[in-house]
Design a protein around this motif. Structure first.
Motif, PDB file in Angstrom:
ATOM      1  N   GLY A 229     -41.151  34.443  68.858  1.00  0.00           N
ATOM      2  CA  GLY A 229     -40.272  36.180  69.644  1.00  0.00           C
ATOM      3  C   GLY A 229     -42.281  36.702  71.161  1.00  0.00           C
ATOM      4  O   GLY A 229     -42.205  36.023  71.275  1.00  0.00           O
ATOM      5  N   PHE A 230     -41.873  37.882  70.766  1.00  0.00           N
ATOM      6  CA  PHE A 230     -42.499  38.631  71.882  1.00  0.00           C
ATOM      7  C   PHE A 230     -44.087  39.474  71.213  1.00  0.00           C
ATOM      8  O   PHE A 230     -44.775  38.787  71.289  1.00  0.00           O
ATOM      9  CB  PHE A 230     -41.533  39.725  72.531  1.00  0.00           C
ATOM     10  CG  PHE A 230     -42.393  40.297  73.750  1.00  0.00           C
ATOM     11  CD1 PHE A 230     -42.799  40.169  74.258  1.00  0.00           C
ATOM     12  CD2 PHE A 230     -43.171  41.967  73.036  1.00  0.00           C
ATOM     13  CE1 PHE A 230     -43.853  40.634  75.438  1.00  0.00           C
ATOM     14  CE2 PHE A 230     -44.181  42.754  74.313  1.00  0.00           C
ATOM     15  CZ  PHE A 230     -44.395  41.660  75.405  1.00  0.00           C
ATOM     16  N   ALA A 231     -43.322  39.605  69.979  1.00  0.00           N
ATOM     17  CA  ALA A 231     -44.968  40.435  69.032  1.00  0.00           C
ATOM     18  C   ALA A 231     -44.881  39.527  67.564  1.00  0.00           C
ATOM     19  O   ALA A 231     -43.327  39.532  66.917  1.00  0.00           O
ATOM     20  CB  ALA A 231     -44.781  41.883  68.850  1.00  0.00           C
ATOM     21  N   ILE A 236     -46.700  43.550  64.117  1.00  0.00           N
ATOM     22  CA  ILE A 236     -44.863  44.514  63.962  1.00  0.00           C
ATOM     23  C   ILE A 236     -45.279  45.205  62.877  1.00  0.00           C
ATOM     24  O   ILE A 236     -45.280  46.243  62.654  1.00  0.00           O
ATOM     25  CB  ILE A 236     -43.750  43.211  64.084  1.00  0.00           C
ATOM     26  CG1 ILE A 236     -43.756  43.045  65.606  1.00  0.00           C
ATOM     27  CG2 ILE A 236     -42.325  43.932  63.356  1.00  0.00           C
ATOM     28  CD1 ILE A 236     -42.782  42.137  64.941  1.00  0.00           C
ATOM     29  N   PHE A 248     -37.995  36.205  58.888  1.00  0.00           N
ATOM     30  CA  PHE A 248     -37.946  36.937  60.688  1.00  0.00           C
ATOM     31  C   PHE A 248     -38.837  35.752  61.919  1.00  0.00           C
ATOM     32  O   PHE A 248     -39.195  35.063  61.613  1.00  0.00           O
ATOM     33  CB  PHE A 248     -39.087  38.254  60.395  1.00  0.00           C
ATOM     34  CG  PHE A 248     -38.906  39.135  61.778  1.00  0.00           C
ATOM     35  CD1 PHE A 248     -38.357  39.434  61.918  1.00  0.00           C
ATOM     36  CD2 PHE A 248     -40.364  39.111  62.313  1.00  0.00           C
ATOM     37  CE1 PHE A 248     -37.936  40.580  63.425  1.00  0.00           C
ATOM     38  CE2 PHE A 248     -40.632  39.576  62.740  1.00  0.00           C
ATOM     39  CZ  PHE A 248     -38.755  40.751  64.070  1.00  0.00           C
ATOM     40  N   GLN A 249     -37.899  36.178  63.257  1.00  0.00           N
ATOM     41  CA  GLN A 249     -37.835  35.347  64.333  1.00  0.00           C
ATOM     42  C   GLN A 249     -38.513  33.792  63.981  1.00  0.00           C
ATOM     43  O   GLN A 249     -38.996  32.866  65.031  1.00  0.00           O
ATOM     44  CB  GLN A 249     -40.071  35.983  64.178  1.00  0.00           C
ATOM     45  CG  GLN A 249     -39.737  36.705  65.388  1.00  0.00           C
ATOM     46  CD  GLN A 249     -41.557  37.797  65.204  1.00  0.00           C
ATOM     47  OE1 GLN A 249     -41.788  37.558  64.928  1.00  0.00           O
ATOM     48  NE2 GLN A 249     -41.129  38.604  66.431  1.00  0.00           N
ATOM     49  N   PHE A 253     -33.427  32.394  62.530  1.00  0.00           N
ATOM     50  CA  PHE A 253     -32.976  33.826  62.887  1.00  0.00           C
ATOM     51  C   PHE A 253     -32.611  34.024  64.255  1.00  0.00           C
ATOM     52  O   PHE A 253     -31.586  34.048  65.309  1.00  0.00           O
ATOM     53  CB  PHE A 253     -34.453  34.394  62.398  1.00  0.00           C
ATOM     54  CG  PHE A 253     -34.685  35.747  62.800  1.00  0.00           C
ATOM     55  CD1 PHE A 253     -34.593  36.583  61.728  1.00  0.00           C
ATOM     56  CD2 PHE A 253     -34.503  36.025  64.215  1.00  0.00           C
ATOM     57  CE1 PHE A 253     -34.178  37.916  62.271  1.00  0.00           C
ATOM     58  CE2 PHE A 253     -35.369  37.961  64.162  1.00  0.00           C
ATOM     59  CZ  PHE A 253     -34.536  38.496  63.072  1.00  0.00           C
ATOM     60  N   GLN A 254     -33.276  33.019  65.348  1.00  0.00           N
ATOM     61  CA  GLN A 254     -33.123  33.276  66.731  1.00  0.00           C
ATOM     62  C   GLN A 254     -31.767  32.546  66.625  1.00  0.00           C
ATOM     63  O   GLN A 254     -30.759  33.814  67.333  1.00  0.00           O
ATOM     64  CB  GLN A 254     -34.597  32.735  67.433  1.00  0.00           C
ATOM     65  CG  GLN A 254     -35.458  33.440  67.260  1.00  0.00           C
ATOM     66  CD  GLN A 254     -36.089  35.011  68.066  1.00  0.00           C
ATOM     67  OE1 GLN A 254     -34.998  35.885  67.793  1.00  0.00           O
ATOM     68  NE2 GLN A 254     -36.968  35.413  68.113  1.00  0.00           N
ATOM     69  N   HIS A 257     -29.699  35.266  66.947  1.00  0.00           N
ATOM     70  CA  HIS A 257     -29.477  36.792  67.304  1.00  0.00           C
ATOM     71  C   HIS A 257     -28.915  35.803  68.556  1.00  0.00           C
ATOM     72  O   HIS A 257     -29.101  37.407  69.288  1.00  0.00           O
ATOM     73  CB  HIS A 257     -30.614  37.435  66.717  1.00  0.00           C
ATOM     74  CG  HIS A 257     -31.011  38.064  65.098  1.00  0.00           C
ATOM     75  ND1 HIS A 257     -30.876  37.480  64.454  1.00  0.00           N
ATOM     76  CD2 HIS A 257     -30.831  39.066  65.583  1.00  0.00           C
ATOM     77  CE1 HIS A 257     -31.024  38.179  63.614  1.00  0.00           C
ATOM     78  NE2 HIS A 257     -31.213  39.957  64.340  1.00  0.00           N
ATOM     79  N   MET A 259     -30.140  34.215  70.705  1.00  0.00           N
ATOM     80  CA  MET A 259     -31.050  33.897  71.792  1.00  0.00           C
ATOM     81  C   MET A 259     -31.599  32.646  72.089  1.00  0.00           C
ATOM     82  O   MET A 259     -32.450  31.633  72.332  1.00  0.00           O
ATOM     83  CB  MET A 259     -32.449  34.325  71.147  1.00  0.00           C
ATOM     84  CG  MET A 259     -32.781  36.085  70.887  1.00  0.00           C
ATOM     85  SD  MET A 259     -32.597  36.788  72.617  1.00  0.00           S
ATOM     86  CE  MET A 259     -31.658  38.366  71.832  1.00  0.00           C
TER      87      MET A 259
ATOM     88  N   GLU B 168     -37.403  42.596  68.775  1.00  0.00           N
ATOM     89  CA  GLU B 168     -37.564  41.628  68.317  1.00  0.00           C
ATOM     90  C   GLU B 168     -36.380  40.923  67.846  1.00  0.00           C
ATOM     91  O   GLU B 168     -35.506  40.023  68.768  1.00  0.00           O
ATOM     92  CB  GLU B 168     -38.083  41.277  67.237  1.00  0.00           C
ATOM     93  CG  GLU B 168     -40.002  41.283  67.514  1.00  0.00           C
ATOM     94  CD  GLU B 168     -40.648  40.718  68.531  1.00  0.00           C
ATOM     95  OE1 GLU B 168     -40.113  39.175  68.948  1.00  0.00           O
ATOM     96  OE2 GLU B 168     -41.579  41.033  69.149  1.00  0.00           O
ATOM     97  N   GLU B 169     -35.385  42.073  67.224  1.00  0.00           N
ATOM     98  CA  GLU B 169     -33.694  41.195  67.177  1.00  0.00           C
ATOM     99  C   GLU B 169     -33.289  41.046  68.037  1.00  0.00           C
ATOM    100  O   GLU B 169     -32.048  40.207  68.032  1.00  0.00           O
ATOM    101  CB  GLU B 169     -33.273  42.085  65.729  1.00  0.00           C
ATOM    102  CG  GLU B 169     -33.994  41.017  64.807  1.00  0.00           C
ATOM    103  CD  GLU B 169     -33.593  42.527  63.481  1.00  0.00           C
ATOM    104  OE1 GLU B 169     -33.803  42.411  62.546  1.00  0.00           O
ATOM    105  OE2 GLU B 169     -33.269  43.378  63.848  1.00  0.00           O
ATOM    106  N   ARG B 170     -33.591  41.681  69.299  1.00  0.00           N
ATOM    107  CA  ARG B 170     -31.958  41.776  70.457  1.00  0.00           C
ATOM    108  C   ARG B 170     -32.783  41.844  71.734  1.00  0.00           C
ATOM    109  O   ARG B 170     -32.430  41.197  72.863  1.00  0.00           O
ATOM    110  CB  ARG B 170     -32.448  43.086  70.301  1.00  0.00           C
ATOM    111  CG  ARG B 170     -31.436  43.438  69.115  1.00  0.00           C
ATOM    112  CD  ARG B 170     -30.702  45.218  69.692  1.00  0.00           C
ATOM    113  NE  ARG B 170     -31.224  46.624  69.604  1.00  0.00           N
ATOM    114  CZ  ARG B 170     -32.686  47.168  69.089  1.00  0.00           C
ATOM    115  NH1 ARG B 170     -32.042  47.346  67.990  1.00  0.00           N
ATOM    116  NH2 ARG B 170     -33.099  47.862  69.419  1.00  0.00           N
ATOM    117  N   GLY B 171     -34.204  40.544  71.275  1.00  0.00           N
ATOM    118  CA  GLY B 171     -34.507  39.623  72.201  1.00  0.00           C
ATOM    119  C   GLY B 171     -35.436  39.780  73.491  1.00  0.00           C
ATOM    120  O   GLY B 171     -35.168  40.128  74.451  1.00  0.00           O
TER     121      GLY B 171
END
Ligand SMILES: [Zn+2]
Lengths: 281, 331
Positions: A229-231, A236, A248-249, A253-254, A257, A259, B168-171
């Motif tokens: 993820g990013f953060a 978070i 999560f992440q 999960f990704q 979504h 990704m 995060e969920e939307r990348g």
């Protein structure tokens, strides 16, 4: 492949040197983080740190990853002697570098070179989380760029295996600008070459690395359970007080979504990449 | 709003005002006022000419600092704002659209972070921290710029990309990396000025540029000094030291060759006297556009490549190369 996955090696009771790279696993066996059953060090090591009971993927070092992914003996390293400098005279950085070198036996958090995978030549770079959390400073960025440059000049597919906490704060602005450096190099490669860039994301991959080359690939593969993820979740939760859902992440999960393209079991990675290379290269 | 380190100035100002109210014809008080005014001048110089990096960060975050709307009003003749990322939503932490600049009448794609002017608008714009929708809106705008051959002008003022569940969920990371690539391959000039905060990858997604200017009290940093302090020093109260150690000020960035130009601010910061600062930003943008105008896409691309490829590749790194490669960098 399956038979190899389920194959359990004979293990000896005499404790081998812990070579799996897992600081937490000391001695002969430990309780698995995934299934809570005892796992033998030797078993783990023979399966590139994947639990034989539950397939939990523990981290592996860059050299182990290369052994897993590249055809035996095919890897030649480039820029091996490249060493980070304390560009900003950041307090304590030299000591941290020294410790990281000692602990990992590596010069930096990235090992870069050329190899073949199932006979297909590739440019390959692999990150090592043990080296200051796989953080991206000038040398990591430079090695990414050199790998891309090699791929461009020799018309090779590009494969980068990421594992990173993000940018290396000790290099301040220089670490941030590695995002720009790797982007301009990647754009040059994708403009001029028709070979695939495959990003393999492993646990954990965050921050500047995900905000640049790790997510900018033609195809994104991820290991089961890898957090990406990013953060990070802790950041978070600290900043927003949001309750984060189970899993999560994670790679799964990704993928849900949209990704990540595929979740690939570590022991099937070489075969998976080989298939892709042969479809595209 | 008074910043902590400005208190001595504020106290003197208050006392002068108080005495002026009481003074009338009293010569004794007039003398006292003159003394205080001299003291005030000294305090101003002592404080504002010796700003620490962290004090500059505080000034860059000042709520009265000229913001995106100030620049739009002063520098553009017509700002035709566009909305939405065409995927999920509209993110007002980033604004953008077509614009005609007053100076020279050039048409550009203008993007920037609008932090808002008051509490309500600052909350609405999420303090300039964009979600993936903001970065995807940027990507749209960058594509429009390429399609119509309009240079990209960005005014950066963000603490960074927003860290949250939805983002995060939307990348979030995916959206940022796409912007970086879009700027890296942009066939039109990219001209950026950091007018406020330059926070991390979220800022870089707007300023991977052919010209990068920065206001004197602005900063560009890989991470917020507060976060660096809590991670590296394990103590968020050491933000002052972290700001110092990471070399994030305009002056440091110029010294390291990261920015092309530092645009001066009046004593105490741009909010003390915004008009000349806004004008100077407009001038810097105009000059950069003039210089880059007409450069063909492949030359722009090559220039941008050289500019960024060389970063953090000092001599000793060159030695680490194994001879298979020829350096294309400027380093
Ligand atoms: Zn297990």
């Amino acid at each position: 492949m399956r038979h190899w996955l389920s194959k359990r090696r004979e293990y000896s009771r005499s404790a081998p040197e812990t070579e799996s790279g897992l600081g937490q696993i000391n001695g002969v066996f430990t309780k698995c983080r995934g299934c809570k059953k005892p796992v033998y060090e030797e078993d783990l090591k023979s399966r590139f740190n994947v639990c034989p009971n539950c397939d939990y993927h523990y981290p592996i070092s860059a050299p182990e990853r290369i052994k897993l992914l590249a055809d035996p003996g095919s890897f030649t390293e480039m820029a091996r002697e490249m060493r980070a400098e304390n560009l900003l005279s950041f307090e304590g950085y030299e000591g941290q570098l020294e410790k990281a070198r000692e602990k990992s036996g590596l010069g930096e958090a990235m090992v870069a070179g050329r190899a073949t995978i199932g006979g297909n030549p590739v440019a390959l770079a692999v990150m090592d989380f043990r080296f200051i959390g796989g953080s991206m400073g000038s040398v990591v960025g430079e090695k990414v760029a050199l790998t891309m440059e090699a791929a461009l000049e020799e018309d090779l597919p590009l494969i980068i295996v990421s594992s990173s906490g993000g940018a290396r704060m000790q290099e301040g602005i220089y670490s941030l600008l590695q995002l720009a450096k790797t982007s301009v190099e990647l754009v040059r490669y994708t403009r001029e070459r028709k070979k695939p860039y495959v990003s393999v994301i492993t646990d954990p991959t965050f921050g500047g690395v995900t905000a640049s080359f790790a997510t900018a690939a033609d195809v994104i593969l991820a290991e089961p359970g890898a957090r990406v993820g990013f953060a990070g979740a802790r950041v978070i939760e600290g900043a927003t007080k949001e309750r984060l859902p189970e899993g999560f992440q994670t790679a799964e999960f990704q993928r849900e979504h949209g990704m990540v393209d595929r979740i690939v079991h570590r022991l099937e990675l070489r075969e998976d990449v080989r298939r892709l290379l042969e479809l595209l290269a | 709003m008074i910043l902590d380190f400005e208190r001595p100035i504020k106290e003197l100002e208050d006392r002068i005002l108080e005495l002026q109210r009481l003074a009338g014809e009293s010569e004794e008080l007039q003398g006292e006022i003159a003394n205080l005014q001299r003291a005030l001048e000294t305090a101003r110089k002592r404080i504002y000419l010796n700003l620490t990096p962290y004090q500059r960060v505080q000034i860059s975050r000042h709520p009265e600092r000229p913001n995106f709307r100030t620049y739009v009003e002063a520098l553009t003749e017509d700002f035709y704002e566009l909305s939405g990322d065409r995927h999920y939503g509209e993110d007002v932490a980033v604004s953008g659209g077509f614009a005609r600049l007053k100076e020279g009448g050039r048409r550009v794609v203008l993007v920037g972070n609008d932090k808002g002017r008051d509490v309500k608008s600052r909350v609405r714009t999420n303090f300039g921290m964009a979600h993936p929708e903001g970065y995807r809106k940027l990507r749209r705008l960058y594509a429009l710029a390429a399609r119509f051959g309009l240079p990209i002008v960005s005014l950066v003022d963000t603490p960074g990309a927003f860290a949250g569940r939805g983002a995060e969920e939307r990348g979030q990371a995916w959206a940022i990396s796409e912007d970086l690539l879009a700027l890296a391959r942009s066939p039109v000039p990219v001209v950026s000025v950091i007018t406020g905060e330059g926070g991390s990858g979220g800022a870089l997604a707007m300023c991977l540029a052919d010209y990068l200017g920065i206001l004197e009290n602005s900063y560009l940093s890989v991470i917020a000094p507060e976060s660096c302090a809590s991670i590296i020093f394990r103590d968020p109260s050491r933000a002052e030291e972290a700001a110092e150690a990471m070399r994030i000020t305009a002056e440091d960035l110029a010294e390291h060759g990261i920015v092309d130009e530092v645009i001066p601010e009046p004593l105490g910061g741009a909010h003390k006297d915004p008009a000349p600062v806004v004008e100077a930003v407009g001038g810097a943008i105009g000059r950069a556009l003039e210089r880059l105008e007409g450069t063909d896409p492949s030359a722009l691309f090559e220039m941008r490549y050289r500019r960024y490829r060389a970063i953090g590749a000092p001599k000793s790194l060159e030695a680490g190369r194994n001879g298979h490669h020829t350096s294309r960098g400027r380093g």
